[in-house]
Scaffold this motif. Structure first.
Motif, PDB file in Angstrom:
ATOM      1  N   ASN A  53      11.131  82.558  25.460  1.00  0.00           N
ATOM      2  CA  ASN A  53      10.339  84.466  25.485  1.00  0.00           C
ATOM      3  C   ASN A  53      11.066  85.163  26.356  1.00  0.00           C
ATOM      4  N   HIS A  54      12.387  84.244  26.327  1.00  0.00           N
ATOM      5  CA  HIS A  54      12.868  84.349  27.811  1.00  0.00           C
ATOM      6  C   HIS A  54      14.240  84.103  28.297  1.00  0.00           C
ATOM      7  N   SER A  55      15.609  85.232  28.052  1.00  0.00           N
ATOM      8  CA  SER A  55      16.893  84.823  28.355  1.00  0.00           C
ATOM      9  C   SER A  55      17.384  84.145  29.565  1.00  0.00           C
ATOM     10  N   PHE A  56      18.123  83.642  29.538  1.00  0.00           N
ATOM     11  CA  PHE A  56      18.639  82.149  30.279  1.00  0.00           C
ATOM     12  C   PHE A  56      18.793  82.613  31.853  1.00  0.00           C
ATOM     13  N   PHE A  57      19.558  83.860  31.847  1.00  0.00           N
ATOM     14  CA  PHE A  57      19.700  84.882  33.437  1.00  0.00           C
ATOM     15  C   PHE A  57      18.603  85.581  34.027  1.00  0.00           C
ATOM     16  N   GLU A  58      17.758  85.653  32.677  1.00  0.00           N
ATOM     17  CA  GLU A  58      16.585  86.523  33.122  1.00  0.00           C
ATOM     18  C   GLU A  58      15.853  85.321  34.149  1.00  0.00           C
ATOM     19  N   VAL A  92      26.331  82.269  38.722  1.00  0.00           N
ATOM     20  CA  VAL A  92      25.140  84.137  39.527  1.00  0.00           C
ATOM     21  C   VAL A  92      26.569  84.210  40.459  1.00  0.00           C
ATOM     22  N   ILE A  93      27.734  83.321  41.176  1.00  0.00           N
ATOM     23  CA  ILE A  93      28.590  83.647  42.187  1.00  0.00           C
ATOM     24  C   ILE A  93      29.913  84.479  41.664  1.00  0.00           C
ATOM     25  N   PRO A  94      30.005  84.726  40.037  1.00  0.00           N
ATOM     26  CA  PRO A  94      31.412  85.813  39.753  1.00  0.00           C
ATOM     27  C   PRO A  94      30.544  86.888  39.229  1.00  0.00           C
ATOM     28  N   GLN A  95      28.957  87.502  38.847  1.00  0.00           N
ATOM     29  CA  GLN A  95      28.180  88.099  38.818  1.00  0.00           C
ATOM     30  C   GLN A  95      28.356  89.246  39.619  1.00  0.00           C
ATOM     31  N   ALA A  96      28.044  88.527  40.968  1.00  0.00           N
ATOM     32  CA  ALA A  96      27.494  88.556  42.170  1.00  0.00           C
ATOM     33  C   ALA A  96      29.152  89.536  43.169  1.00  0.00           C
ATOM     34  N   LEU A  99      31.381  91.065  38.011  1.00  0.00           N
ATOM     35  CA  LEU A  99      31.954  90.886  36.714  1.00  0.00           C
ATOM     36  C   LEU A  99      30.909  90.795  35.716  1.00  0.00           C
ATOM     37  N   GLU A 100      30.027  90.508  34.500  1.00  0.00           N
ATOM     38  CA  GLU A 100      29.303  90.490  33.379  1.00  0.00           C
ATOM     39  C   GLU A 100      29.306  89.496  33.179  1.00  0.00           C
ATOM     40  N   VAL A 101      28.184  88.530  32.555  1.00  0.00           N
ATOM     41  CA  VAL A 101      28.326  86.840  31.892  1.00  0.00           C
ATOM     42  C   VAL A 101      27.155  87.560  31.139  1.00  0.00           C
ATOM     43  N   PHE A 157      23.347  74.272  44.556  1.00  0.00           N
ATOM     44  CA  PHE A 157      24.701  73.830  44.626  1.00  0.00           C
ATOM     45  C   PHE A 157      25.295  75.665  43.554  1.00  0.00           C
ATOM     46  N   ILE A 158      26.553  74.834  43.824  1.00  0.00           N
ATOM     47  CA  ILE A 158      27.717  75.397  43.711  1.00  0.00           C
ATOM     48  C   ILE A 158      28.488  75.450  42.381  1.00  0.00           C
ATOM     49  N   GLY A 159      29.466  76.438  41.741  1.00  0.00           N
ATOM     50  CA  GLY A 159      30.486  75.734  40.983  1.00  0.00           C
ATOM     51  C   GLY A 159      31.946  76.147  42.216  1.00  0.00           C
ATOM     52  N   ALA A 160      32.707  75.371  42.188  1.00  0.00           N
ATOM     53  CA  ALA A 160      33.745  75.473  42.816  1.00  0.00           C
ATOM     54  C   ALA A 160      35.015  76.671  43.122  1.00  0.00           C
ATOM     55  N   PRO A 161      35.413  77.030  43.798  1.00  0.00           N
ATOM     56  CA  PRO A 161      36.727  78.401  43.317  1.00  0.00           C
ATOM     57  C   PRO A 161      36.998  78.127  42.450  1.00  0.00           C
ATOM     58  N   TRP A 162      37.827  77.032  42.011  1.00  0.00           N
ATOM     59  CA  TRP A 162      38.995  76.572  41.378  1.00  0.00           C
ATOM     60  C   TRP A 162      38.024  76.893  39.738  1.00  0.00           C
ATOM     61  N   THR A 163      37.079  76.432  39.412  1.00  0.00           N
ATOM     62  CA  THR A 163      36.056  76.549  38.260  1.00  0.00           C
ATOM     63  C   THR A 163      36.056  77.991  37.955  1.00  0.00           C
ATOM     64  N   LEU A 164      35.250  78.245  38.798  1.00  0.00           N
ATOM     65  CA  LEU A 164      34.683  80.307  38.904  1.00  0.00           C
ATOM     66  C   LEU A 164      35.988  80.452  38.495  1.00  0.00           C
ATOM     67  N   MET A 165      37.162  80.741  39.575  1.00  0.00           N
ATOM     68  CA  MET A 165      38.059  81.345  39.151  1.00  0.00           C
ATOM     69  C   MET A 165      38.906  81.322  37.589  1.00  0.00           C
TER      70      MET A 165
END
Length: 370
Positions: A53-58, A92-96, A99-101, A157-165
């Motif tokens: 009943n819920h999307s992932f980013f929801e 969530v960092i690229p979204q912030a 960028l649309e994900v 946690f976060i994704g590292a910069p290279w991975t997010l780039m």
């Protein structure tokens, strides 16, 4: 008795199991602590039920739902798990950043409009208000710390910069990363500028996660192994180091607890020595790295996390016991070992088979340390 305000990062329940914190800091442990990456995920039927009943980013953006999913494996496996990790996503960092994900079933994350050239930087938010854009993660962390009742510590946690780039340029998963890697040669200065922008946000985001209640932090360099050793040293390692150093500086300067940090650079076996000197307490290993080699390359100066092949969980209970036993013994009875898989658990694993893995790790690691 006063009522507890679950929205405030204060009056958290007393921690009952600090095993993973002690292992991270090099203190004496009676057995290896164990948890798994993606432990709140699709392999659990209770996860699938909530996702209907819920999307992932929801879910990611709803603190109550993110908390519920974070607690599912803790509730299911009880004392077999020694850590929890907040339900969220590295993207969530690229979204912030503007960028649309989308999370597309059967395909994974998709960026409808990825960065094609540095001219696309104009589409990125120049100054990201991390509190405003990602405060929902903070709220989920605070709520979860209260709801955990002190059973186990909570990872942020976060994704590292290279991975997010790489995601931001490729537009999703890729077997070659040719678009992202070509940037490193076509636009080296602009690549470093983008990596620095991501790094600055990552630092702010991690500090905020600790303020919200995270007791450990992990940085996921999921695509580190796609870089050559030379490119890793230029486009990954400096930003990974900057994150650990500046997060700890910020925490200390603000009078906050300097929490243990873990770096997981998948496929980057050649960087183990450098990673062990990067101000992280824990270096996480994928399943292609021999524990003895890892101990030698890191000179036993950090805790090592990992590293059973996730596909071994499809081998049947006897095979799982055998492979998990070999893994634990390979790290050694005197090591600072945090047991985990060599990557995230796969979505079609039987939860009962995971239970066998967790039970085996606890049993064998306790036996060899007697």
């Amino acid at each position: 008795m006063d009522c507890v305000d679950f929205s405030k990062a204060e009056n958290f329940p007393v921690l009952k199991n600090d095993l993973i914190l002690r292992a991270s800091r090099g203190e004496k442990i009676e057995r290896a602590p164990v948890w798994i990456m993606r432990q709140a995920g699709r392999y659990l039927p209770e996860f699938q039920e909530l996702r209907k009943n819920h999307s992932f980013f929801e879910i990611c953006r709803a603190p109550e739902l993110a908390c519920a999913l974070t607690l599912q494996p803790i509730d299911r496996y009880g004392e077999l798990l020694d850590a929890s990790i907040i339900f969220s996503d590295i993207l969530v960092i690229p979204q912030a950043m503007g960028l649309e994900v989308l999370m597309v079933p059967g395909k994974g994350p998709v960026f409808p409009n990825p960065l094609e050239t540095p001219d696309c930087f104009t589409r990125l938010t120049e100054h990201v208000d991390v509190e405003e854009k990602l405060g929902y993660v903070y709220k989920a962390i605070t709520l979860t710390r209260h709801k955990l009742g002190g059973r186990v510590p909570l990872f942020g946690f976060i994704g590292a910069p290279w991975t997010l780039m790489a995601y931001m340029i490729e537009g999703g998963g890729s077997k070659t990363l040719f678009k992202a890697k070509s940037w490193l040669w076509k636009y080296p200065a602009e690549s470093k500028a983008l990596l620095q922008r991501i790094t600055d946000i990552a630092i702010e985001f991690l500090v905020g996660q600790v303020k919200a209640g995270a007791q450990m932090l992990q940085v996921f360099e999921s695509w580190g192994g796609e870089l050559s050793p030379q490119d890793f040293k230029e486009y990954s390692l400096p930003y990974i180091r900057q994150i650990s150093e500046k997060v700890k500086e910020r925490l200390a300067s603000e009078g906050l607890e300097v929490v243990p940090m873990t770096i997981f650079a998948k496929g980057s076996w050649y960087a183990l020595s450098d990673l062990s000197k990067s101000n992280y307490e824990v270096v996480s290993l994928d399943w292609t790295i021999d524990p003895a080699y890892a101990r030698k390359m890191t000179n036993d100066t950090v805790a090592l996390q990992g590293n059973m092949d996730p596909t071994a969980l499809y081998g049947g209970k006897d095979a799982i016991r055998e492979i998990a036993t070999k893994m634990v013994k390979a790290f050694g009875k005197d090591s600072r070992h945090i047991a985990n898989l060599g990557h995230g658990i796969l979505p079609t694993v039987d939860p009962e088979d995971l239970k066998v893995y967790l039970e085996t790790v606890q049993k064998v690691s306790a036996e060899i340390r007697k």
